[in-house]
Design a protein around this motif. Structure first.
Motif, mmCIF file in Angstrom:
data_model
loop_
_atom_site.group_PDB
_atom_site.id
_atom_site.type_symbol
_atom_site.label_atom_id
_atom_site.label_comp_id
_atom_site.label_asym_id
_atom_site.label_seq_id
_atom_site.Cartn_x
_atom_site.Cartn_y
_atom_site.Cartn_z
ATOM 1 N N GLN A 616 5.590 -2.925 7.659
ATOM 2 C CA GLN A 616 4.470 -2.841 7.204
ATOM 3 C C GLN A 616 4.266 -3.754 6.079
ATOM 4 N N LEU A 617 3.146 -4.216 5.883
ATOM 5 C CA LEU A 617 2.698 -5.313 4.800
ATOM 6 C C LEU A 617 1.431 -4.808 4.224
ATOM 7 N N VAL A 618 1.743 -4.790 2.778
ATOM 8 C CA VAL A 618 0.747 -4.294 2.054
ATOM 9 C C VAL A 618 0.365 -5.089 0.883
ATOM 10 N N LYS A 619 -1.005 -5.429 0.682
ATOM 11 C CA LYS A 619 -1.374 -6.153 -0.533
ATOM 12 C C LYS A 619 -2.311 -5.297 -1.529
ATOM 13 N N VAL A 620 -1.862 -5.354 -2.686
ATOM 14 C CA VAL A 620 -2.635 -4.685 -3.636
ATOM 15 C C VAL A 620 -2.829 -5.445 -5.033
ATOM 16 N N ARG A 621 -4.007 -4.887 -5.665
ATOM 17 C CA ARG A 621 -4.186 -5.442 -7.139
ATOM 18 C C ARG A 621 -4.062 -4.209 -7.894
ATOM 19 N N VAL A 622 -3.541 -4.504 -9.158
ATOM 20 C CA VAL A 622 -3.249 -3.456 -10.017
ATOM 21 C C VAL A 622 -4.072 -3.620 -11.263
ATOM 22 N N ASP A 623 -4.711 -2.964 -11.657
ATOM 23 C CA ASP A 623 -5.605 -3.182 -13.050
ATOM 24 C C ASP A 623 -4.602 -3.107 -14.169
ATOM 25 N N PRO A 624 -4.238 -3.750 -14.853
ATOM 26 C CA PRO A 624 -3.562 -3.744 -15.953
ATOM 27 C C PRO A 624 -3.972 -2.936 -17.264
ATOM 28 N N ASP A 625 -5.214 -2.551 -17.325
ATOM 29 C CA ASP A 625 -5.731 -1.896 -18.359
ATOM 30 C C ASP A 625 -5.828 -0.458 -18.142
ATOM 31 N N THR A 626 -5.870 -0.010 -16.756
ATOM 32 C CA THR A 626 -6.000 1.330 -16.110
ATOM 33 C C THR A 626 -4.968 1.865 -15.443
ATOM 34 N N GLY A 627 -4.269 0.846 -14.796
ATOM 35 C CA GLY A 627 -3.142 1.476 -13.758
ATOM 36 C C GLY A 627 -3.780 1.842 -12.231
ATOM 37 N N HIS A 628 -5.236 1.509 -12.153
ATOM 38 C CA HIS A 628 -5.752 1.961 -10.917
ATOM 39 C C HIS A 628 -5.192 0.700 -9.669
ATOM 40 N N VAL A 629 -4.795 1.109 -8.709
ATOM 41 C CA VAL A 629 -4.202 0.405 -7.549
ATOM 42 C C VAL A 629 -5.385 0.166 -6.533
ATOM 43 N N THR A 630 -5.738 -0.919 -6.164
ATOM 44 C CA THR A 630 -6.551 -1.208 -4.988
ATOM 45 C C THR A 630 -6.148 -1.883 -4.066
ATOM 46 N N PRO A 631 -5.962 -1.288 -2.881
ATOM 47 C CA PRO A 631 -5.121 -2.004 -1.670
ATOM 48 C C PRO A 631 -6.402 -3.017 -1.113
ATOM 49 N N LEU A 632 -5.597 -4.036 -0.949
ATOM 50 C CA LEU A 632 -6.786 -5.385 -0.379
ATOM 51 C C LEU A 632 -6.497 -5.414 0.983
ATOM 52 N N GLU A 633 -5.185 -5.697 1.651
ATOM 53 C CA GLU A 633 -5.158 -5.879 3.086
ATOM 54 C C GLU A 633 -3.584 -5.180 3.414
ATOM 55 N N ALA A 634 -3.747 -4.783 4.592
ATOM 56 C CA ALA A 634 -2.597 -4.093 5.153
ATOM 57 C C ALA A 634 -2.307 -4.764 6.532
ATOM 58 N N ALA A 635 -0.928 -4.937 7.129
ATOM 59 C CA ALA A 635 -0.886 -5.254 8.225
ATOM 60 C C ALA A 635 0.353 -4.311 8.885
ATOM 61 N N THR A 636 0.248 -3.956 10.089
ATOM 62 C CA THR A 636 1.169 -2.975 10.853
ATOM 63 C C THR A 636 1.705 -3.576 12.071
ATOM 64 N N ILE A 637 2.894 -3.811 11.833
ATOM 65 C CA ILE A 637 3.571 -4.809 12.975
ATOM 66 C C ILE A 637 4.469 -3.771 13.741
ATOM 67 N N GLN A 638 4.039 -3.278 14.855
ATOM 68 C CA GLN A 638 4.818 -2.298 15.580
ATOM 69 C C GLN A 638 5.371 -2.519 16.838
ATOM 70 N N ASP A 639 6.616 -2.270 17.086
ATOM 71 C CA ASP A 639 7.202 -2.327 18.559
ATOM 72 C C ASP A 639 6.788 -1.206 19.341
ATOM 73 N N VAL A 640 5.861 -1.399 20.165
ATOM 74 C CA VAL A 640 5.565 -0.235 21.148
ATOM 75 C C VAL A 640 6.097 -0.311 22.510
ATOM 76 N N GLY A 641 6.964 -1.377 22.713
ATOM 77 C CA GLY A 641 7.651 -1.428 23.960
ATOM 78 C C GLY A 641 6.840 -2.213 25.048
ATOM 79 N N PHE A 642 5.999 -1.415 25.571
ATOM 80 C CA PHE A 642 4.774 -1.811 26.352
ATOM 81 C C PHE A 642 3.541 -0.963 26.029
ATOM 82 N N ALA A 643 2.503 -1.704 25.866
ATOM 83 C CA ALA A 643 1.008 -1.276 25.260
ATOM 84 C C ALA A 643 0.453 -0.739 26.886
ATOM 85 N N LEU A 644 0.457 0.495 27.212
ATOM 86 C CA LEU A 644 -0.131 1.182 28.272
ATOM 87 C C LEU A 644 -1.796 0.541 28.274
#
Length: 761
Positions: A616-644
């Motif tokens: 799993q890859l996740v990109k975030v931005r953190v506001d240094p003044d408040t600690g608020h986290v904003t997720p920007l992008e995410a990629a799920t790379i999964q071995d499914v064997g064979f996708a029926l």
């Protein structure tokens, strides 16, 4: 045995819509709340506001006087002689309540509004008792949840998802229900001699499954005494039959379970209130319905446990893992859960390490019992492990992905419980992540970071059956006993269509009940697709052979000269020599001395599972003044064997990834003095659509040696790594390690402030 797909599959591996999509979007799908039976009465439970109290008295007079109220029932009216040993087995409280949210009484009325009015007037006198409100109090053993010893369970809800309680628990009454240990090598010695050791304590909150449809059940008494039909939203109809029969002391043949549509389950819908509704229906000899309100659902159902993990991870100077010590404390609430084995399997099995010592301690408290939630225990366990692996890489000055690749487990390496993995695709997922733009382009903007985490799920597997038949109009019907909560039946249709070479639209699923359906496993633990596929394949292959034999008889030739295509059987090389499979089915039904109707029962019982892994890859931005986290992008790379069906696979990946990010950033139940303080969707935080980033699903196909057509488990893995990836992204962005989930802005701000001032801890 692995069933390999035909070269160039016609239907499998292609994107195709779910078979019940139209009835759902048009509102035609039937859920328990939609079911109205003649004479139906409505239930409203009255829940205890106290975590532990003696019931001094119940005055039903005012409630009973409300117009439309049919009955006010208590434990004295409904409970059997045996004490409840699980949330599913529980009806109503007896002399004491053991958690806030425990049903004490139920008001039954002609309408839901009348039942609610009656419940509001029910007068219950409680005498509060000392309670065990959290894990710290449980460990002191000064107050016991079960002074006489906890009633013994037959099994645990976590066992439905591949885990379970150990056979031996504490014999002397204690709040420590059990302590399990898993060892190999000498972890203490290895950690003492390691070049670098990361030592941290991680904590995660209780998290509710937050399905859209609350628990809902309708029960109808049968003609004969002690017989009942249960219409329910459930992930496992056979589990419901067992639990209802056990709670009401009925033979299983007297309990008929009809599964209806499920508006979300995620491990939580295994009959928590079914026995209570069935008991009321039998008591009053009238159909009864209970649809929990959102607040009731969140107070009286089974969220994830609160877990604390003390972890030490050591490596040599080259980054090879040499020692792992884990002490996991799992707060179960009032009944047994059984998460320790699942946690140990994954936390000690994601990477190769010769010296491992894992201890899992399951604690009892006066809180609502916990249960399974999509990959139960693993997101919490891997939050700890993957945070430590990331810190280890930074301390050693190594690339976090390279360190993972260097140590990633493969086929033959051991899980945390000492069993060898079959061939798995963890390395394949990490290698794909290595080339992903999110990873390659990280580190470009201030206060933004990219986090990586690996995850996986061993997967359950169970025997299953299926029946396939061909009707005279050419319709292929599959009779199954599984419950479709994730589009699994849509994949079964494709298997039948592929095997018989017919249009998927000509294949229909017949959803069986506990009386009419072939046995199928629960729809949990990512086991139903790999378990049921083999049975469907077996049944359809037998039907294919029957059709070939009938066609060979019809054309007076050998079956090897027959081919099936587009719903017809044809004589190879002879244009015009064709007959529909519907006509062949008719011949089978009419031919004297012939083979008989075209029908077959398939069976399958896998010897091993088909584990699925993820990066799993996740990109975030953190506001240094408040600690608020904003997720920007995410990629799920999964071995499914064979996708029926890649469309459905991607949907599972998206959904699990969203829930994982939510655990990391938003969700957590809050308790004060043993009471849940955020028991509704107004106060319980989870993300809106605009709180989640774009979710990319990257399918890796590293075929399983056991799964049908090479397929692997799909539903659980995408839940397992996202929270850890969020934590690692935050560290990459602002350089601080969060050790508690969910990540609260104020907590993160305090960590950043301490870092700026040079403080530690």
């Amino acid at each position: 045995m692995t069933h390999q797909a035909q070269s160039g599959p016609t239907h499998l591996g292609k994107r195709r819509k779910i078979i019940d999509g139209l009835e759902k979007i048009t509102g035609q799908a039937q859920y328990p709340a939609d079911l109205n039976l003649p004479g139906l009465v409505h239930l409203r439970p009255v829940l205890s506001p106290y975590p532990h109290a003696r019931i001094a008295g119940i005055d039903v007079q005012a409630a009973r006087a409300v117009p439309g109220v049919v009955a006010v029932l208590t434990g004295a009216d409904l409970n059997g002689p045996r004490p409840a040993h699980s949330r599913s087995n529980m009806l109503l409280a007896g002399d004491e309540v053991v958690f806030a949210g425990q049903p004490v009484a139920v008001v039954v009325a002609e309408t839901e509004a009348q039942a609610a009015d009656g419940a509001a007037l029910l007068d219950i006198e409680y005498q509060p008792l000392d309670s065990v409100d959290d894990a710290a109090q449980a460990l002191q053993d000064e107050v016991l949840v079960w002074p006489q010893g906890m009633p013994r369970p037959d099994t645990s809800m976590a066992s439905l998802h591949g885990g379970g309680a150990s056979e031996e628990a504490e014999q002397t009454p204690s709040n420590i229900h059990q302590r399990q240990e898993f060892k190999r090598g000498d972890a203490e010695k290895a950690l003492q001699e390691a070049h670098t050791v990361i030592q941290r304590t991680f904590r995660t909150s209780r998290v509710h499954q937050a399905y859209l449809e609350p628990h809902a059940v309708v029960a109808q008494p049968g003609v004969k005494a002690g017989e009942v039909t249960v219409y329910t939203s459930t992930q496992g109809q056979y589990v419901v039959r067992r639990e209802v029969a056990g709670a009401l002391n009925l033979p299983e043949r007297n309990v008929h379970v009809v599964p209806l549509k499920v508006g979300g389950g995620f491990g939580a819908k295994y009959g928590l209130v079914d026995a209570l509704v069935a008991a009321v229906a039998l008591k009053l000899r009238r159909p009864a319905r209970l649809v929990l309100t959102r607040s009731e659902d969140m107070q009286t159902t089974t969220p994830t446990p609160e877990i604390e993990i003390e972890l030490r991870l050591g490596a040599d100077a080259q980054g090879n893992l040499v020692g792992l010590a884990v002490d996991a404390t799992i707060e179960n609430g009032a009944f047994v859960s059984g998460h320790a084995g699942i946690i140990a399997t994954m936390i000690g099995g994601l990477y190769r390490c010769e010296n491992v010592h894992i201890t899992g301690t399951e604690l009892l408290t006066n809180r609502p019992p916990v249960g399974a939630y999509r990959a139960p225990g693993v997101p919490q366990a891997l939050f700890a492990l993957e945070s430590a692996v990331d810190d280890l890489a930074h301390t050693l000055g190594q690339d976090p992905l390279e360190l993972r690749l260097q140590n990633a487990a493969g086929g033959g390496d051991l899980t945390g419980t000492g069993r060898p993995w079959p061939e798995i695709g963890l390395k394949a997922c990490l290698e794909r992540a290595q080339g992903h733009s999110l990873w390659k382009d990280r580190g470009q903007n201030l206060n933004e970071g990219v986090g990586l985490a690996a995850g996986g799920w061993p997967g359950g597997f169970s025997p299953a059956g299926a029946v396939c038949r061909v009707d005279t109009d050419g319709t292929v019907r599959l009779h199954v006993g599984s419950v479709d909560i994730s589009g699994v039946h849509s994949s079964m249709v494709l298997i039948a269509a592929e095997t018989l070479n017919v249009d998927p639209d000509s294949v229909e699923i017949v959803q069986g009940t506990t009386d009419s359906g072939p046995y199928a496993p629960n729809s949990g633990g990512s086991q139903v697709t790999i378990s049921l596929s083999g049975a469907v394949l077996d049944a359809t292959q037998q039907v294919k052979n029957q059709l070939l034999d009938l066609a060979a008889h019809h054309f007076e030739t050998h079956r090897d000269d027959i081919e099936l295509a587009e719903g017809h059987a044809s004589l190879r090389g002879v244009p015009g020599k064709t007959v529909s499979i519907g006509q062949l089915a008719g011949m089978g039904q009419r031919l004297p001395g012939g083979p008989g109707p075209v029908v077959a029962e398939g069976r399958a019982a896998l010897k091993a599972g088909a584990p699925g892994f993820i990066a799993q890859l996740v990109k975030v931005r953190v506001d240094p003044d408040t600690g608020h986290v904003t997720p920007l992008e995410a990629a799920t790379i999964q071995d499914v064997g064979f996708a029926l069906n890649p469309l459905l696979v991607e949907g599972q990946m998206h959904g699990g990834s969203a829930q994982a990010l939510s655990i990391g950033l938003y969700e957590g139940q809050v308790f004060a003095d043993g009471q849940l303080t955020n028991p509704n969707f107004m106060e319980y935080t989870f993300p809106r659509a605009d709180d989640l980033p774009p979710l990319e699903a990257v399918i890796v196909e590293h075929p399983s040696e056991h799964g049908p057509f090479g397929a692997r488990v799909v539903g659980e893995p995408p839940m397992t790594a996202g929270a850890a990836a969020v934590a690692n992204a935050i560290r990459d962005a602002v350089g601080v390690r969060v050790t508690d989930l969910p990540v609260k802005p104020e907590t993160l701000w305090q960590l950043m402030t301490r870092q700026e001032s040079g403080q530690t801890g």
